[in-house]
Motif scaffolding. Sequence first.
Motif, mmCIF file in Angstrom:
data_model
loop_
_atom_site.group_PDB
_atom_site.id
_atom_site.type_symbol
_atom_site.label_atom_id
_atom_site.label_comp_id
_atom_site.label_asym_id
_atom_site.label_seq_id
_atom_site.Cartn_x
_atom_site.Cartn_y
_atom_site.Cartn_z
ATOM 1 N N ASP A 115 0.832 -1.198 0.000
ATOM 2 C CA ASP A 115 0.000 0.000 0.000
ATOM 3 C C ASP A 115 0.870 1.253 0.000
ATOM 4 N N GLU A 116 1.970 1.238 0.741
ATOM 5 C CA GLU A 116 2.851 2.401 0.771
ATOM 6 C C GLU A 116 3.466 2.657 -0.602
ATOM 7 N N LYS A 117 3.769 1.578 -1.323
ATOM 8 C CA LYS A 117 4.318 1.745 -2.665
ATOM 9 C C LYS A 117 3.255 2.279 -3.615
ATOM 10 N N LEU A 118 2.026 1.787 -3.475
ATOM 11 C CA LEU A 118 0.937 2.304 -4.299
ATOM 12 C C LEU A 118 0.714 3.786 -4.033
ATOM 13 N N LYS A 119 0.831 4.186 -2.775
ATOM 14 C CA LYS A 119 0.681 5.597 -2.434
ATOM 15 C C LYS A 119 1.792 6.420 -3.087
ATOM 16 N N LEU A 120 3.005 5.888 -3.097
ATOM 17 C CA LEU A 120 4.127 6.581 -3.734
ATOM 18 C C LEU A 120 3.884 6.757 -5.228
ATOM 19 N N TYR A 121 3.461 5.694 -5.895
ATOM 20 C CA TYR A 121 3.173 5.791 -7.323
ATOM 21 C C TYR A 121 2.075 6.822 -7.577
ATOM 22 N N THR A 122 1.047 6.823 -6.733
ATOM 23 C CA THR A 122 -0.034 7.792 -6.885
ATOM 24 C C THR A 122 0.495 9.204 -6.772
ATOM 25 N N ALA A 123 1.322 9.433 -5.762
ATOM 26 C CA ALA A 123 1.832 10.770 -5.497
ATOM 27 C C ALA A 123 2.755 11.269 -6.607
ATOM 28 N N GLY A 124 3.413 10.357 -7.305
ATOM 29 C CA GLY A 124 4.381 10.768 -8.305
ATOM 30 C C GLY A 124 3.876 10.788 -9.726
ATOM 31 N N LEU A 125 2.718 10.196 -9.987
ATOM 32 C CA LEU A 125 2.322 9.925 -11.366
ATOM 33 C C LEU A 125 2.056 11.191 -12.177
ATOM 34 N N LEU A 126 1.041 11.939 -11.844
ATOM 35 C CA LEU A 126 0.653 13.096 -12.649
ATOM 36 C C LEU A 126 1.701 14.203 -12.584
ATOM 37 N N GLN A 127 2.143 14.526 -11.378
ATOM 38 C CA GLN A 127 3.090 15.625 -11.242
ATOM 39 C C GLN A 127 4.476 15.246 -11.755
ATOM 40 N N GLY A 128 4.850 13.982 -11.597
ATOM 41 C CA GLY A 128 6.132 13.537 -12.135
ATOM 42 C C GLY A 128 6.159 13.596 -13.648
ATOM 43 N N LEU A 129 5.088 13.140 -14.288
ATOM 44 C CA LEU A 129 5.013 13.201 -15.744
ATOM 45 C C LEU A 129 4.961 14.642 -16.228
ATOM 46 N N THR A 130 4.262 15.492 -15.481
ATOM 47 C CA THR A 130 4.225 16.915 -15.840
ATOM 48 C C THR A 130 5.626 17.504 -15.832
ATOM 49 N N ALA A 131 6.369 17.265 -14.765
ATOM 50 C CA ALA A 131 7.721 17.811 -14.661
ATOM 51 C C ALA A 131 8.638 17.262 -15.755
ATOM 52 N N LEU A 132 8.576 15.963 -15.983
ATOM 53 C CA LEU A 132 9.435 15.343 -16.997
ATOM 54 C C LEU A 132 9.174 15.905 -18.387
ATOM 55 N N THR A 133 7.908 16.008 -18.756
ATOM 56 C CA THR A 133 7.584 16.472 -20.105
ATOM 57 C C THR A 133 7.864 17.956 -20.271
ATOM 58 N N PHE A 134 7.605 18.752 -19.237
ATOM 59 C CA PHE A 134 7.770 20.200 -19.373
ATOM 60 C C PHE A 134 9.233 20.589 -19.551
ATOM 61 N N ILE A 135 10.139 19.932 -18.823
ATOM 62 C CA ILE A 135 11.551 20.320 -18.937
ATOM 63 C C ILE A 135 12.221 19.679 -20.152
ATOM 64 N N GLN A 136 11.474 18.845 -20.862
ATOM 65 C CA GLN A 136 11.995 18.259 -22.091
ATOM 66 C C GLN A 136 11.333 18.862 -23.321
ATOM 67 N N ASP A 137 10.005 19.034 -23.265
ATOM 68 C CA ASP A 137 9.256 19.446 -24.448
ATOM 69 C C ASP A 137 8.778 20.893 -24.412
ATOM 70 N N ALA A 138 8.292 21.374 -23.261
ATOM 71 C CA ALA A 138 7.851 22.768 -23.207
ATOM 72 C C ALA A 138 9.051 23.700 -23.366
ATOM 73 N N TYR A 139 10.100 23.391 -22.634
ATOM 74 C CA TYR A 139 11.409 24.031 -22.836
ATOM 75 C C TYR A 139 12.458 22.983 -22.535
ATOM 76 N N GLU A 140 13.302 22.694 -23.496
ATOM 77 C CA GLU A 140 14.330 21.669 -23.305
ATOM 78 C C GLU A 140 15.474 22.241 -22.490
ATOM 79 N N VAL A 141 15.473 21.899 -21.206
ATOM 80 C CA VAL A 141 16.481 22.437 -20.291
ATOM 81 C C VAL A 141 17.846 21.832 -20.607
ATOM 82 N N LYS A 142 18.844 22.702 -20.619
ATOM 83 C CA LYS A 142 20.207 22.278 -20.926
ATOM 84 C C LYS A 142 21.121 22.544 -19.732
#
Length: 351
Positions: A137-164
């Motif tokens: 359950d603790e691992k499921l909670k971790l995945y829940t907490a990271g899913l939407l915001q983690g994907l947002t952060a990953l895509t934004f710093i790669q595609d919205a502006y490619e950070v160098k």
Amino acid sequence: MNRFRFISVAKRSMSSLSGSSMPKTQKVILINDVGDYDVIQYENYAVPLINDNEILIKNKFAGVNFIEAYFRKGIYPAQLPYLLGREATGVVVAKGHGVSNFQVGDKVGYLSGATFAQYTKYPAVGKIVKLPSNASDEKLKLYTAGLLQGLTALTFIQDAYEVKKDDYILLYAAAGGVGLIMTQLLKRKGAHTIAVVSNEEKRKLVQEFGAEYVINSSDEDILGKVLQITNGRGVDSVFDSVGKDTFEISLEALKIKGTFVSFGNASGPIPPFPPTMLSPKNIKFVRPQLYGYITEPADWERYSKDLLDLLETGDLKILINKTYPLEAYKQAARDLESRKTTGKLVLEIPQ
């Protein structure tokens, strides 16, 4: 071998599932009107019926995000009654006759509306990932907490502006869920993060998560500090989730040919502005949303795999500030919107 199996997008059939023994009603969080916190309701609602190519997920945890406030306040349109929620983890409890890639009992994480509920129906192929069968359950909670915001952060710093490497990045709300994740990812890229927070406790937190510079907006001049840190040059990109109150500061803080990434409305939407405001410094202005970057199956597979690998190895830390029972979402919303929290808020769904 990767322990996660990734699913890509396909069309659904509309045939029905027969013989379901699921409950007829469930507890959900919904709104029947737009307005303040009083429009949030904890109610009985029908358990959705699934068709041949859908699964029914019994949710265990759901993530709380600021976007729920935008729907509640009418900033984003919604058909009422509207079930809140954008992400969850849970267990497959029923599947349509045409589903072969999931079995009853599989643990899953997924992106969807209507996740503030005991049950959610979902296409067997979509923004969903099968999780390890032994996930606690603790691992499921971790995945829940990271899913939407983690994907947002990953895509934004790669595609919205490619950070160098060596870019200077101005990041607002750095102690929030997206902010703490993005701070870590920016450090991994070798960028210089200028994190904006609202108090000294949050300053210490973002420093622990890797921010090189921190500005306390309660008693420091954001623009003045940015220009001091960058020797008057300005930053390469701004990631601004605040909106109206910081729009002009962000424009001024950017260097020539900088990129303004606007992705939130915490203080209200940015008022209409003439494009000529961008011309003096040839500024690029983008208003991204996550789903535009993970629409294609290959993009979903790449980004979701990257995120889950980071979570599994512990290379990405997720701060879960508090877990609330589903019925207490109204308090969770108050806490989030009053800027009392850091990291991620999670709802535990009654079983």
